[in-house]
Design an enzyme around this catalytic site. Structure first.
Site: not given
Length: 245
Positions: A50, A52, A198
């Site tokens: 999924r 972002d 990230r």
């Protein structure tokens, strides 16, 4: 019902992310619309990751079930015809076993993070990389990355809204390389926490520009505290490269 495995490439810039949401277009949503335009069926396209908003994919994998058996190339070509002009492309479609699940069957996910290390702003790569103006010491970053390899509680590098049951993950690869002004970070694991890549990248950049040391990064990991994480790298530099099964 026949099941199909899709390998998908997309530019994440115009999307709110992979998953269907109320606040804008999603990759999952435009794929479902393409399926409906192709064969009239309303299906949910299940993805391996999924991603972002703003995150890209070179090799996202998804599966879907159709009522009728179609030639796999027809599925690929028909979906691509109806996906235009969205920056989403089905690279391959293939028949899959009925128990194949794009998310649950995955054994490893590979991500790439692109950094352009220069003073000048980005023109061509503005939505596809993170510009960091301070010089980065890649050797120091690699030393920091070694502290994160293996199985750990990655709470420090976990988004507050992460829904994973456990913060414990096994990081199989975290490599850093430089080619001219571009620094590339490669990460691989069976699965990642929400924004884990990230978050790690942002802290590694702080090691690279001298704001932290590799030992500081190890202490941040051991703290199991989100407040110990450095800056979270922006989404535009992140790519889902490949999913293994």
């Amino acid at each position: 019902m026949p099941r199909y495995k899709l390998t998908i490439e997309y530019d994440g810039a115009p999307f709110v992310g992979w998953q269907v949401q109320d606040n804008g277009p999603s990759v999952q949503g435009v794929l479902a619309a393409a399926v409906a335009a192709f064969c009239g069926e309303h299906v949910r396209v299940q993805g391996a990751g999924r991603t972002d908003a703003g995150v890209h994919a070179m090799g996202q994998v998804a599966h879907l079930d159709l009522a009728k058996t179609w030639d796999a190339d027809t599925v690929r070509d028909a979906l691509n015809a109806h996906l235009r002009p969205h920056p989403v492309v089905v690279l391959a479609a293939e028949p899959a076993a009925e128990d194949f699940d794009a998310r649950r069957s995955a054994t490893k996910r590979h991500y790439l993070y692109r950094i352009v290390n220069r003073r000048a702003d980005l023109a061509l790569d503005a939505a596809r990389a993170w510009r960091t103006p301070r010089p980065l010491d890649v050797a120091a970053m690699q030393e920091g990355a070694r502290r994160l390899l293996g199985q750990h509680d990655f709470t420090t590098f976990r988004a507050a809204e992460c829904q994973a049951r456990s913060p414990v993950k096994t990081l199989d690869r975290l490599d850093i390389e430089r080619s001219g002004e571009e620094v590339r970070i490669h990460a691989a694991a069976r699965s990642f926490l929400h924004r884990q890549v990230r978050s790690m990248v942002g802290s590694l950049v702080e090691v690279g520009d001298g704001r932290r040391s590799a030992d500081d990064l190890a202490r941040a990991l051991a703290a199991r505290d989100r407040a110990a994480c450095g800056e979270v790298a922006p989404p535009q530099g992140l790519y889902l490269v490949r999913v293994d099964y």
